[in-house]
Design a protein around this motif. Sequence first.
Motif, PDB file in Angstrom:
ATOM      1  N   THR A  59       0.835  -1.253   0.173  1.00 15.02           N
ATOM      2  CA  THR A  59      -0.097   0.085   0.261  1.00 15.02           C
ATOM      3  C   THR A  59       0.968   1.221  -0.089  1.00 15.02           C
ATOM      4  O   THR A  59       0.336   2.197  -0.387  1.00 15.02           O
ATOM      5  CB  THR A  59      -0.956  -0.136   1.225  1.00 15.02           C
ATOM      6  OG1 THR A  59      -0.005  -0.049   2.474  1.00 15.02           O
ATOM      7  CG2 THR A  59      -1.988  -1.038   1.271  1.00 15.02           C
ATOM      8  N   ASP A  60       2.354   0.805   0.384  1.00 18.28           N
ATOM      9  CA  ASP A  60       3.112   2.429   0.376  1.00 18.28           C
ATOM     10  C   ASP A  60       3.587   2.538  -1.007  1.00 18.28           C
ATOM     11  O   ASP A  60       3.982   1.703  -1.909  1.00 18.28           O
ATOM     12  CB  ASP A  60       4.146   2.187   1.302  1.00 18.28           C
ATOM     13  CG  ASP A  60       5.103   3.298   1.596  1.00 18.28           C
ATOM     14  OD1 ASP A  60       5.699   3.572   0.497  1.00 18.28           O
ATOM     15  OD2 ASP A  60       4.741   4.091   2.400  1.00 18.28           O
ATOM     16  N   GLU A  61       3.431   3.859  -1.656  1.00 22.42           N
ATOM     17  CA  GLU A  61       3.646   4.333  -2.924  1.00 22.42           C
ATOM     18  C   GLU A  61       5.181   4.126  -3.234  1.00 22.42           C
ATOM     19  O   GLU A  61       5.673   3.443  -4.281  1.00 22.42           O
ATOM     20  CB  GLU A  61       3.297   5.495  -3.104  1.00 22.42           C
ATOM     21  CG  GLU A  61       1.832   5.739  -3.196  1.00 22.42           C
ATOM     22  CD  GLU A  61       1.498   7.138  -3.566  1.00 22.42           C
ATOM     23  OE1 GLU A  61       2.407   7.980  -3.948  1.00 22.42           O
ATOM     24  OE2 GLU A  61       0.391   7.631  -3.572  1.00 22.42           O
ATOM     25  N   THR A  62       6.135   4.226  -2.289  1.00 19.70           N
ATOM     26  CA  THR A  62       7.610   4.035  -2.491  1.00 19.70           C
ATOM     27  C   THR A  62       7.904   2.635  -2.480  1.00 19.70           C
ATOM     28  O   THR A  62       8.760   2.604  -3.272  1.00 19.70           O
ATOM     29  CB  THR A  62       8.216   4.808  -1.219  1.00 19.70           C
ATOM     30  OG1 THR A  62       7.888   6.209  -1.111  1.00 19.70           O
ATOM     31  CG2 THR A  62       9.706   4.593  -1.483  1.00 19.70           C
ATOM     32  N   LEU A  63       7.305   1.951  -1.816  1.00 20.10           N
ATOM     33  CA  LEU A  63       7.475   0.486  -1.624  1.00 20.10           C
ATOM     34  C   LEU A  63       7.108  -0.482  -2.974  1.00 20.10           C
ATOM     35  O   LEU A  63       7.709  -1.236  -3.576  1.00 20.10           O
ATOM     36  CB  LEU A  63       6.792  -0.236  -0.340  1.00 20.10           C
ATOM     37  CG  LEU A  63       7.610   0.250   0.914  1.00 20.10           C
ATOM     38  CD1 LEU A  63       6.809  -0.621   2.190  1.00 20.10           C
ATOM     39  CD2 LEU A  63       9.086  -0.061   1.048  1.00 20.10           C
ATOM     40  N   ILE A  64       5.853   0.277  -3.187  1.00 22.83           N
ATOM     41  CA  ILE A  64       5.423  -0.370  -4.818  1.00 22.83           C
ATOM     42  C   ILE A  64       6.213  -0.005  -5.982  1.00 22.83           C
ATOM     43  O   ILE A  64       6.719  -0.691  -6.869  1.00 22.83           O
ATOM     44  CB  ILE A  64       4.066   0.239  -4.825  1.00 22.83           C
ATOM     45  CG1 ILE A  64       2.881  -0.376  -3.858  1.00 22.83           C
ATOM     46  CG2 ILE A  64       3.713  -0.073  -6.493  1.00 22.83           C
ATOM     47  CD1 ILE A  64       1.500   0.191  -3.950  1.00 22.83           C
ATOM     48  N   LEU A  65       6.732   1.291  -5.773  1.00 18.23           N
ATOM     49  CA  LEU A  65       7.767   1.790  -6.763  1.00 18.23           C
ATOM     50  C   LEU A  65       8.950   0.980  -6.757  1.00 18.23           C
ATOM     51  O   LEU A  65       9.629   0.716  -7.739  1.00 18.23           O
ATOM     52  CB  LEU A  65       8.068   3.280  -6.513  1.00 18.23           C
ATOM     53  CG  LEU A  65       9.087   3.823  -7.529  1.00 18.23           C
ATOM     54  CD1 LEU A  65       8.512   3.984  -8.889  1.00 18.23           C
ATOM     55  CD2 LEU A  65       9.342   5.368  -6.985  1.00 18.23           C
ATOM     56  N   ALA A  66       9.345   0.695  -5.514  1.00 16.61           N
ATOM     57  CA  ALA A  66      10.713  -0.039  -5.521  1.00 16.61           C
ATOM     58  C   ALA A  66      10.595  -1.467  -6.134  1.00 16.61           C
ATOM     59  O   ALA A  66      11.549  -2.097  -6.600  1.00 16.61           O
ATOM     60  CB  ALA A  66      11.062  -0.159  -3.920  1.00 16.61           C
ATOM     61  N   LEU A  67       9.401  -2.067  -5.712  1.00 20.68           N
ATOM     62  CA  LEU A  67       9.166  -3.377  -6.385  1.00 20.68           C
ATOM     63  C   LEU A  67       8.980  -3.317  -7.888  1.00 20.68           C
ATOM     64  O   LEU A  67       9.665  -4.112  -8.543  1.00 20.68           O
ATOM     65  CB  LEU A  67       7.899  -3.794  -6.033  1.00 20.68           C
ATOM     66  CG  LEU A  67       7.736  -4.378  -4.408  1.00 20.68           C
ATOM     67  CD1 LEU A  67       6.367  -4.426  -3.931  1.00 20.68           C
ATOM     68  CD2 LEU A  67       8.643  -5.489  -4.176  1.00 20.68           C
TER      69      LEU A  67
END
Length: 290
Positions: A59-67
């Motif tokens: 749900t965190d945008e930064t973590l999704i971007l990292a993935l």
Amino acid sequence: MKISKRLYPYYMIWPAFLVYSVFFVVPAIIGLYYSFTDWRLDREVIRFIGWDNFRTIFTDETLILALKNTIIFAIVTVIGKNLLGIALAIGLNMKLKTRNLLRAVFYSPSILSILVISIVFTPMLRTEGMINRMLSAIGLDPLTQAWLTDPSIVIWTIAAVSIWQHVGFQMAIYLAGLQSISKDYYEAATIDGAGPWRSFINITLPLLLPAININLMLTLIGGLKVFSEVFVLTGGGPGNASQVVGTIILRAFGEGSWGLGTAINTLLFAGVTLISIPLLIFMRRREVTE
């Protein structure tokens, strides 16, 4: 006596297995447990929170971007390193006078430290760096880019640097595979009227499958575990544009969010395992059937 002889190989395995268990298996199990907790630097009591850390990841945008960046990096580097590696191996397997020198030249970047690579490439990739100046000098101004500061292309730039550094290693493995193929196959194919392309498709590729299998595994796992290239070239910037799973794990532990960092690391381990093992099985079966 027969039983002891049969068990003798296991006696040799046990010391290595014990070391592996103590330093890898046990920490991995402990880490799996902590990924379901709120383990933090500022907490004296660790509570079990179930799947909350994993919900945060998705749900965190930064973590999704990292993935997303990790997947892009892995796909680009797997394709680039293997296609260029095969091309270089085929070219340098020919009877060239300078082939030994060229092999050493193409292989040498793979033994350099990524810190050295960053010192060389960071000035070159700046807006006013050598690459943009060269493009301008030959009339290709539209191709000049802010290679390390443009959020839309920065992960592609890092992938290109990684390909440049490691393609020589893949080339060496493919070269070893090519040199193990008997020339009799090509001579027979030439007699039957097969051209270079048909010989490559019907002889080289099938017999090169073991080398392809090794390189696919190495590049895929290395791509999914990417950390050092991003860390030394951009540090995850600009902003969070080039963050990958590896740098997010480092940031989570640096901020004291040890439970979240362990959860991300567990997710990375699961992803690498679920992708690499089926691919390995598939490629092994292809080796047998070809």
